[in-house]
Design a protein around this motif. Structure first.
Motif, PDB file in Angstrom:
ATOM      1  N   ALA A   8      39.041  -0.113   8.255  1.00 38.87           N
ATOM      2  CA  ALA A   8      38.686   0.793   9.362  1.00 38.87           C
ATOM      3  C   ALA A   8      39.932   1.336  10.062  1.00 38.87           C
ATOM      4  O   ALA A   8      39.984   1.416  11.293  1.00 38.87           O
ATOM      5  CB  ALA A   8      37.760   0.072  10.353  1.00 38.87           C
ATOM      6  N   GLY A   9      40.968   1.646   9.259  1.00 37.70           N
ATOM      7  CA  GLY A   9      42.177   2.236   9.829  1.00 37.70           C
ATOM      8  C   GLY A   9      43.130   1.235  10.457  1.00 37.70           C
ATOM      9  O   GLY A   9      44.180   1.612  10.969  1.00 37.70           O
ATOM     10  N   ILE A 177      20.964   1.154   6.056  1.00 38.13           N
ATOM     11  CA  ILE A 177      20.995   1.071   7.527  1.00 38.13           C
ATOM     12  C   ILE A 177      22.443   1.118   8.023  1.00 38.13           C
ATOM     13  O   ILE A 177      22.767   1.839   8.971  1.00 38.13           O
ATOM     14  CB  ILE A 177      20.301  -0.224   8.014  1.00 38.13           C
ATOM     15  CG1 ILE A 177      18.795  -0.141   7.748  1.00 38.13           C
ATOM     16  CG2 ILE A 177      20.574  -0.475   9.492  1.00 38.13           C
ATOM     17  CD1 ILE A 177      18.042  -1.447   7.998  1.00 38.13           C
ATOM     18  N   LEU A 178      23.332   0.356   7.376  1.00 33.77           N
ATOM     19  CA  LEU A 178      24.734   0.309   7.810  1.00 33.77           C
ATOM     20  C   LEU A 178      25.354   1.696   7.759  1.00 33.77           C
ATOM     21  O   LEU A 178      26.100   2.101   8.658  1.00 33.77           O
ATOM     22  CB  LEU A 178      25.532  -0.648   6.910  1.00 33.77           C
ATOM     23  CG  LEU A 178      25.076  -2.115   6.897  1.00 33.77           C
ATOM     24  CD1 LEU A 178      25.759  -2.871   5.775  1.00 33.77           C
ATOM     25  CD2 LEU A 178      25.340  -2.775   8.251  1.00 33.77           C
ATOM     26  N   ASP A 184      31.658   0.308  10.527  1.00 39.31           N
ATOM     27  CA  ASP A 184      32.986   0.524   9.950  1.00 39.31           C
ATOM     28  C   ASP A 184      33.410  -0.528   8.939  1.00 39.31           C
ATOM     29  O   ASP A 184      34.334  -0.302   8.160  1.00 39.31           O
ATOM     30  CB  ASP A 184      34.027   0.561  11.074  1.00 39.31           C
ATOM     31  CG  ASP A 184      33.781   1.717  12.026  1.00 39.31           C
ATOM     32  OD1 ASP A 184      33.687   2.860  11.554  1.00 39.31           O
ATOM     33  OD2 ASP A 184      33.657   1.463  13.247  1.00 39.31           O
ATOM     34  N   PHE A 185      32.818  -1.715   9.001  1.00 36.61           N
ATOM     35  CA  PHE A 185      33.106  -2.758   7.999  1.00 36.61           C
ATOM     36  C   PHE A 185      32.000  -3.798   8.077  1.00 36.61           C
ATOM     37  O   PHE A 185      31.237  -3.842   9.054  1.00 36.61           O
ATOM     38  CB  PHE A 185      34.481  -3.418   8.234  1.00 36.61           C
ATOM     39  CG  PHE A 185      34.550  -4.325   9.434  1.00 36.61           C
ATOM     40  CD1 PHE A 185      34.368  -5.707   9.310  1.00 36.61           C
ATOM     41  CD2 PHE A 185      34.774  -3.811  10.710  1.00 36.61           C
ATOM     42  CE1 PHE A 185      34.420  -6.536  10.427  1.00 36.61           C
ATOM     43  CE2 PHE A 185      34.820  -4.634  11.837  1.00 36.61           C
ATOM     44  CZ  PHE A 185      34.648  -6.001  11.686  1.00 36.61           C
ATOM     45  N   GLN A 237      30.584   1.408  -1.991  1.00 38.12           N
ATOM     46  CA  GLN A 237      31.598   2.186  -2.709  1.00 38.12           C
ATOM     47  C   GLN A 237      32.827   2.531  -1.867  1.00 38.12           C
ATOM     48  O   GLN A 237      33.324   3.657  -1.928  1.00 38.12           O
ATOM     49  CB  GLN A 237      30.960   3.487  -3.244  1.00 38.12           C
ATOM     50  CG  GLN A 237      29.997   3.274  -4.409  1.00 38.12           C
ATOM     51  CD  GLN A 237      30.726   2.741  -5.648  1.00 38.12           C
ATOM     52  OE1 GLN A 237      31.811   3.217  -6.005  1.00 38.12           O
ATOM     53  NE2 GLN A 237      30.169   1.734  -6.299  1.00 38.12           N
ATOM     54  N   GLY A 238      33.274   1.567  -1.065  1.00 37.16           N
ATOM     55  CA  GLY A 238      34.488   1.785  -0.281  1.00 37.16           C
ATOM     56  C   GLY A 238      34.275   2.577   0.998  1.00 37.16           C
ATOM     57  O   GLY A 238      35.174   2.643   1.843  1.00 37.16           O
ATOM     58  N   ARG A 239      33.106   3.166   1.161  1.00 34.55           N
ATOM     59  CA  ARG A 239      32.866   3.917   2.408  1.00 34.55           C
ATOM     60  C   ARG A 239      32.838   2.964   3.595  1.00 34.55           C
ATOM     61  O   ARG A 239      33.229   3.325   4.709  1.00 34.55           O
ATOM     62  CB  ARG A 239      31.552   4.702   2.318  1.00 34.55           C
ATOM     63  CG  ARG A 239      31.554   5.811   1.272  1.00 34.55           C
ATOM     64  CD  ARG A 239      30.263   6.614   1.313  1.00 34.55           C
ATOM     65  NE  ARG A 239      29.090   5.815   0.993  1.00 34.55           N
ATOM     66  CZ  ARG A 239      28.623   5.590  -0.236  1.00 34.55           C
ATOM     67  NH1 ARG A 239      29.258   6.120  -1.283  1.00 34.55           N
ATOM     68  NH2 ARG A 239      27.554   4.848  -0.440  1.00 34.55           N
ATOM     69  N   ILE A 240      32.324   1.757   3.363  1.00 31.89           N
ATOM     70  CA  ILE A 240      32.370   0.688   4.368  1.00 31.89           C
ATOM     71  C   ILE A 240      33.035  -0.512   3.698  1.00 31.89           C
ATOM     72  O   ILE A 240      32.470  -1.091   2.771  1.00 31.89           O
ATOM     73  CB  ILE A 240      30.946   0.315   4.852  1.00 31.89           C
ATOM     74  CG1 ILE A 240      30.242   1.535   5.476  1.00 31.89           C
ATOM     75  CG2 ILE A 240      31.010  -0.849   5.834  1.00 31.89           C
ATOM     76  CD1 ILE A 240      28.805   1.255   5.926  1.00 31.89           C
TER      77      ILE A 240
END
Ligand code: DHB
Length: 308
Positions: A8-9, A177-178, A184-185, A237-240
């Motif tokens: 998340a940065g 849902i997430l 973010d994680f 897929q890496g989005r979260i």
């Protein structure tokens, strides 16, 4: 070897940290984590008011695992709000874990802790040990409503700590849902709730609260943890990004969590048993394994699991 992680940065100096709950209640315990080689400081789940927790014995190990019913002993969120500026001196990310007994409590705690600017918030939806309070994460409608509300008051990166799920349809549902709620994680898994361990000498349960039922941790839960890390990593897929938790005692265990798709890992039972030197040991063991695989960083191992 590059052992850093980005979630998340936020950059973590290493991808290995404590799990919420393990030796992270008091200022002294949090300072020990700060001084150790842990890649972050994760707090015990904080509630509105300070709590002593359940009667003892409430955490006991057995061969290959642990069972606990701590009952959320913690100092109350205001003490952690006040501690955060001091914990920042350790120059590593701070993850504030929060737990409420109602949506309004979650909102109040999240609002106050967000203002204290921990690097990330971990919303605990999976405490199995409070009588009369089911794990929120097993009620999908409640999860969506609650996360939506908390997201509205939180500006820092915000994740959820999830319990294990045991059906792919449940992984599908929760993953959607997430994504809808702007999480973010995720940290998976919390302890496997409401296990029961019997002492063969005494024919009795081994912890006092709740008639002996408690959350399982340690080596025996690793296959369930890996399955949940993998199941969510495939869907998200890496989005979260996924933080892997469950059954880690060695560098090989961490490597397996990375292969399954974890970007970082948290250590619970093994940290309680071994103390803060575990972080250095795990770094060394993981470095040896990742180098042997011909990789230059732990990040390169993330999600590389192959199927047959
Ligand atoms: C406790 C145990 C958990 O697994 C959790 O997520 C939160 C709290 C406890 O009993 O304190």
């Amino acid at each position: 070897m590059n052992l850093t992680a980005e979630i998340a940065g936020v950059t973590f100096p290493t991808c290995i940290m404590n799990a919420s709950g393990a030796r992270c209640v008091t200022a002294e315990e949090l300072e020990v984590i700060g001084k150790s080689r842990a890649g972050a400081i994760v707090t015990k789940s904080m509630t509105l008011n300070a709590r002593d927790g359940n009667p003892t014995p409430r955490y006991v190990t057995f061969p290959r695992g642990s069972i606990n019913s701590m009952g959320l002993p913690n100092l109350g969120y205001q003490t952690y709000v006040d501690l955060i500026p001091h914990l920042k001196e350790f120059k590593k990310p701070i993850i504030a874990s929060i737990a409420g007994f109602s949506p309004d409590e979650f909102i109040d705690i999240a609002t106050a802790i967000d203002a204290a600017k921990p690097d990330l918030l971990e919303i605990n939806l999976s405490c199995p040990n409070i009588e009369g309070h089911p794990q929120i994460a097993y009620d999908f409608k409640a999860v969506e409503q609650l996360i939506t509300k908390i997201r509205n008051v939180v500006s820092r990166p915000m994740g959820t700590k999830l319990p294990p799920y045991f059906d792919p349809v449940h992984h599908d549902h929760i993953a959607k849902i997430l994504e809808r709620c702007g999480i973010d994680f995720i940290s998976v898994i919390n302890s496997i709730g409401n296990g029961l361990v019997i002492n063969p000498e005494t024919d009795a349960v081994i912890i006092k609260p709740k008639g002996g039922f408690g959350g399982l941790g340690g080596a025996i839960i690793k296959p369930v943890a890996l399955a949940n890390v993998r199941a969510f990593a495939l869907r998200l897929q890496g989005r979260i990004p996924v933080i892997g938790v469950g059954g880690i005692e060695t560098g090989q265990d961490i490597y397996e969590h990375l292969l399954a798709g974890a970007s970082a890992v948290q250590i619970g039972t093994a940290f309680v048993e071994e103390g803060p030197q575990i972080f250095g040991r795990l770094e060394q063991e993981l470095t040896t394994i990742v180098a042997r695989k011909g990789l230059r960083s732990t990040a390169e191992a993330v999600g590389r699991l192959t199927e047959l």
